[in-house]
Design an enzyme around this catalytic site. Sequence first.
Site, short mmCIF file in Angstrom:
data_model
loop_
_atom_site.label_atom_id
_atom_site.label_comp_id
_atom_site.label_asym_id
_atom_site.label_seq_id
_atom_site.Cartn_x
_atom_site.Cartn_y
_atom_site.Cartn_z
N LYS A 55 0.85 -1.33 0.17
CA LYS A 55 -0.19 0.03 0.03
C LYS A 55 0.77 1.39 -0.04
O LYS A 55 0.48 2.09 -0.77
CB LYS A 55 -0.87 0.02 1.18
CG LYS A 55 -2.03 -0.79 1.03
CD LYS A 55 -2.89 -0.77 2.37
CE LYS A 55 -3.98 -2.09 2.07
NZ LYS A 55 -4.79 -2.58 3.30
N GLN A 99 -5.14 -1.50 9.49
CA GLN A 99 -5.14 -2.77 8.99
C GLN A 99 -5.77 -3.86 9.96
O GLN A 99 -5.69 -3.72 11.06
CB GLN A 99 -3.77 -3.23 8.72
CG GLN A 99 -3.31 -4.49 7.91
CD GLN A 99 -3.90 -4.46 6.58
OE1 GLN A 99 -3.58 -3.43 5.92
NE2 GLN A 99 -4.64 -5.65 6.13
N ASP A 122 -11.46 3.03 4.00
CA ASP A 122 -11.80 1.93 3.47
C ASP A 122 -13.41 1.84 3.70
O ASP A 122 -13.80 0.58 3.23
CB ASP A 122 -11.43 0.97 4.99
CG ASP A 122 -10.43 -0.03 4.87
OD1 ASP A 122 -10.23 -0.51 3.59
OD2 ASP A 122 -9.69 -0.46 5.98
#
Length: 294
Positions: A55, A99, A122
């Site tokens: 990422k 995460q 997200d």
Amino acid sequence: MSGATIIDGKAIAVRLREDVAAAVARLGREHGVTPGLAVVLVGEDPASEVYVRNKGRETRAAGMASFEIKVPATTSESALLEIVGELNRRADVDGILVQLPLPPHIDQGRVIEAIDPAKDVDGFHPINAGRLATGQPALVPCTPLGCIMLAKSVQPDLAGLEAVVVGRSNIVGKPVAQLLLAENCTVTIAHSRSRSLPEIAARADLLVAAVGRPELIRGDWIKPGAIVIDVGINRVPGEGGKTRLVGDVHFEDARHVAGAITPVPGGVGPMTIACLLRNTLVAAAARRGVALAV
Ligand code: NAD
């Protein structure tokens, strides 16, 4: 060999990343803004470390700033909430991603709800889920967004299609279903308690599999000509003691029946990070009131 169009997620993700990079450059030139993405990793899970590294690399390649915050697995929930609070306040951070999964002593929901919804790239915050469900502008979960982009790559107008989503998780199944509804599909959500899954699947002009069961969906469950989007990533024993990745759809059978199908790997997977970059750009522009079309 006859059969389906293979939807090349890798190539589509490359194009999306290029579009995002071009828009990031424009945002810098015209508004002096460099979008920033902060990724928080709790613990040393090797798979998560690889994701976070990738990422970071992709974020920088798109011209954005990448911030990696790594803390030990023993970090308390309150310490993590403080980190999130600090990122919420930072002007140079437009997107915050924690995460998952988190260690068991941390309440995942509480952490997600602590993220500023305007920075929730997200799209897991209940405010963004609610906005998506009520047709308001929202940050949309990355993998579901990627699924819709892949389906539209072969059929730009999905209106009126019978869509079946297998799986009802908050991170894939439900948001995919909401996005398909927003595309004017007739949507069925099937799950582990559904009866007659093969018959339900066979109704689908557009079938999205987000189950996590290797090759559950067989070729004869698929309506001839259907678009099949396979979200599943399952590691199974392969040849010579190695493992290989398969989806939730039996690809070799399904490709002879479907009209178009995503492979695993190389289908939905590559779209997720590309959509994350897109969401970071969208968040950066929205926070500053800049109109953008990506
Ligand atoms: P999950 O375990 O949270 O949810 C699975 C869903 O499938 C549940 O809603 C359950 O009801 C349903 N289900 C389970 N067994 C079933 C059965 N036998 N018949 C019908 N439905 C059944 O999983 P998830 O997080 O939604 O992920 C699903 C899959 O997608 C996994 O393989 C995961 O690795 C993959 N995934 C891929 C990406 C990506 O490509 N980037 C991102 C997220 C998840």
